[in-house]
Scaffold this active site. Structure first.
Site, PDB file in Angstrom:
ATOM      1  CB  SER A  67      28.455 -27.273  -7.326  1.00  0.00           C
ATOM      2  OG  SER A  67      27.090 -27.306  -6.986  1.00  0.00           O
TER       3      SER A  67
ATOM      4  CG  HIS B  27      32.842 -26.185  -7.720  1.00  0.00           C
ATOM      5  ND1 HIS B  27      33.493 -27.379  -7.565  1.00  0.00           N
ATOM      6  CD2 HIS B  27      31.697 -26.297  -7.023  1.00  0.00           C
ATOM      7  CE1 HIS B  27      32.769 -28.193  -6.829  1.00  0.00           C
ATOM      8  NE2 HIS B  27      31.669 -27.559  -6.482  1.00  0.00           N
TER       9      HIS B  27
ATOM     10  CE  LYS C  89      33.459 -28.466  -3.232  1.00  0.00           C
ATOM     11  NZ  LYS C  89      32.220 -27.722  -3.087  1.00  0.00           N
TER      12      LYS C  89
HETATM   13  C1  LIG Z   1      31.204 -27.888  -2.063  1.00  0.00           C
HETATM   14  C2  LIG Z   1      30.425 -26.637  -2.013  1.00  0.00           C
HETATM   15  C3  LIG Z   1      30.120 -26.040  -0.793  1.00  0.00           C
HETATM   16  C4  LIG Z   1      30.414 -26.706   0.510  1.00  0.00           C
HETATM   17  O1  LIG Z   1      31.753 -26.554   0.862  1.00  0.00           O
HETATM   18  P1  LIG Z   1      32.359 -27.543   1.964  1.00  0.00           P
HETATM   19  O2  LIG Z   1      33.595 -26.866   2.402  1.00  0.00           O
HETATM   20  O3  LIG Z   1      32.592 -28.843   1.262  1.00  0.00           O
HETATM   21  O4  LIG Z   1      31.336 -27.666   3.054  1.00  0.00           O
HETATM   22  C5  LIG Z   1      29.488 -24.820  -0.818  1.00  0.00           C
HETATM   23  N1  LIG Z   1      29.137 -24.227  -1.977  1.00  0.00           N
HETATM   24  C6  LIG Z   1      29.386 -24.797  -3.166  1.00  0.00           C
HETATM   25  C7  LIG Z   1      28.979 -24.087  -4.426  1.00  0.00           C
HETATM   26  C8  LIG Z   1      30.024 -26.022  -3.219  1.00  0.00           C
HETATM   27  O5  LIG Z   1      30.254 -26.596  -4.402  1.00  0.00           O
END
Ligand SMILES: *Cc1c(COP(=O)(O)O)cnc(C)c1O
Length: 402
Positions: free
Chosen positions: A177, A205, A236
């Site tokens: 991330s 991602h 996302k």
């Molecule tokens: C953003 C993210 C999460 C968390 O996801 P949310 O739905 O925002 O809680 C988990 N793992 C990774 C790798 C992320 O980038």
């Protein structure tokens, strides 16, 4: 008590680590109003522009009227509705898995799944740059932890040997991330097979961003059969909120019976589920958006290179490593003054000395916007470097080559 908290906040300020909330007015588009000022948005995970897409917003509004605003209870009590089931079926099919279980968020999915799968007497092996929710899942689990060096298969294998048959789970981000690089999935699944343990991959991602039709890094590597647990977020590229876990039927049933973050938390609200369903449909109908996202990443990467800034990443996440926290914050403020918003990311989100502007492109940015932004960012980073004592820079970690 109060003054103690104030003192701790002052310490954070002294270290350049103080955080505050900025406010966006209006929808999450490629340009937004930030604290009242129009800026180009270069740090949103709304990669494909689905969060503000009319069909996605319409689906959420309709679901609020047809079902309810909220689910009313946890899924095992009375909160499990037809729309949850439909999204689970669609996601399982999209990812090529037998079953899928929705969770409240990616954070809740990772903490719940790892806690359920890495039990007392076992060992969980985790990449050192995994997302905080994975780190917290490992902390909550009763298993021992082995943190292997970033993407280092030799170190991972060393850990597997040390575990002497007790290894139960290897867990990794697929697209990291904060760095935008991709885990060596083929090597990881091969080791897992050799040492007889499960593999869990977090595609937060990757889903909607890379792989065939945006199906992610696991699909791109063709290792669905060897990845036992695939986690993804709806927050996302899919433009909504919530998360999902794909697995085989037995493992899915096991999670429903043991994952505390699923059992003890309210089911996702129908409007967010409907929004994700609409976004998934759009993704399947318009896979060219994924190509546009990756093309935009290439445009920004090469524009930055023209300004002497090298970014090590092959994806839509472009880490512009500045170095000290204060310098990253100064660079962020300088870019903002010229209408470009890329939030400074500092420890503990990234290791000390590697504070950065984490740039993320969207499919909806234009090439001209990205070229202009590259110029602004390059000047902002140079200005910030001059402002903060140059002696603080660790050349080996900073990405600036000029
Ligand atoms: C953003 C993210 C999460 C968390 O996801 P949310 O739905 O925002 O809680 C988990 N793992 C990774 C790798 C992320 O980038």
């Amino acid at each position: 008590m109060q003054s103690e908290l104030e003192q701790r906040l002052a310490e954070l300020r002294d270290k350049g680590l103080y955080r505050r909330l900025r406010v966006i007015s209006g929808p999450q588009g490629p340009r937004v109003l930030l604290d009242g000022k129009p800026v180009l948005l270069l740090c949103s995970n709304n990669y494909l522009g689905f969060a503000d897409h009319p069909r996605v917003r319409g689906a959420a509004a309709q679901a609020a009227m047809r079902y309810s605003a909220g689910a009313g209870a946890s899924r095992l009590v009375s909160g499990n509705m037809t729309i949850h089931r439909r999204l689970e079926e669609r996601l399982a099919e999209f990812k090529g898995y037998e079953a899928c279980v929705l969770f409240g968020s990616g954070y809740l999915a990772n903490t719940g799944v790892i806690q359920a799968l890495a039990r007392e007497g076992e060992v969980v092996l985790s990449d050192e740059l995994n997302h905080a929710s994975i780190i917290d899942g490992c902390r909550l689990a009763k298993a021992e932890r082995f943190i292997y060096k970033h993407c280092d298969l030799e170190h991972l294998e060393w850990g597997l040997r040390q575990a002497a048959g007790r290894a139960s789970l290897i867990v990794t981000d697929s697209v990291f991330s904060m760095d935008g690089d991709i885990a060596p999935l083929e090597g990881i699944v091969e080791l897992a097979e050799r040492y007889d343990c499960r593999v869990m991959v977090d595609e937060a991602h990757a889903t909607g961003a890379i792989g065939p039709g945006g199906r992610g890094a696991v699909a791109a590597a063709g290792v669905e059969d060897a990845v036992d647990v695939l986690v993804g977020t709806l927050g996302k590229a899919l433009g909504s909120y919530g998360a999902y876990v794909c697995a085989n039927r037995t493992l899915a049933k096991y999670l429903v019976n043991t994952a505390r973050t699923l059992i003890f938390s309210t089911a996702l609200p129908p409007p967010t589920v409907a929004a994700a369903l609409a976004a998934l449909e759009l993704l399947e109908q318009r896979p060219e958006r994924v190509e546009r996202l990756q093309r935009n990443a290439r445009v920004l990467r090469s524009a930055l290179a023209e300004h002497g800034i090298k970014v090590r990443s092959e994806t839509q996440i472009l880490p512009l490593v500045v170095g000290p926290a204060e310098a990253a914050t100064a660079a962020c403020e300088r870019a903002l003054e010229r209408g470009v918003f890329a939030q400074a990311i500092r420890p503990p989100t990234v290791p000390p000395g590697t504070s950065r502007l984490r740039l993320t492109v969207m499919a909806s940015h234009t090439e001209a916007e990205l070229r202009d932004a590259a110029r602004v960012l390059a000047q902002a980073v140079r200005g910030a470097q001059a402002e903060v004592a140059p002696s603080q820079f660790d050349e080996s970690r900073a990405a600036l080559v000029a």
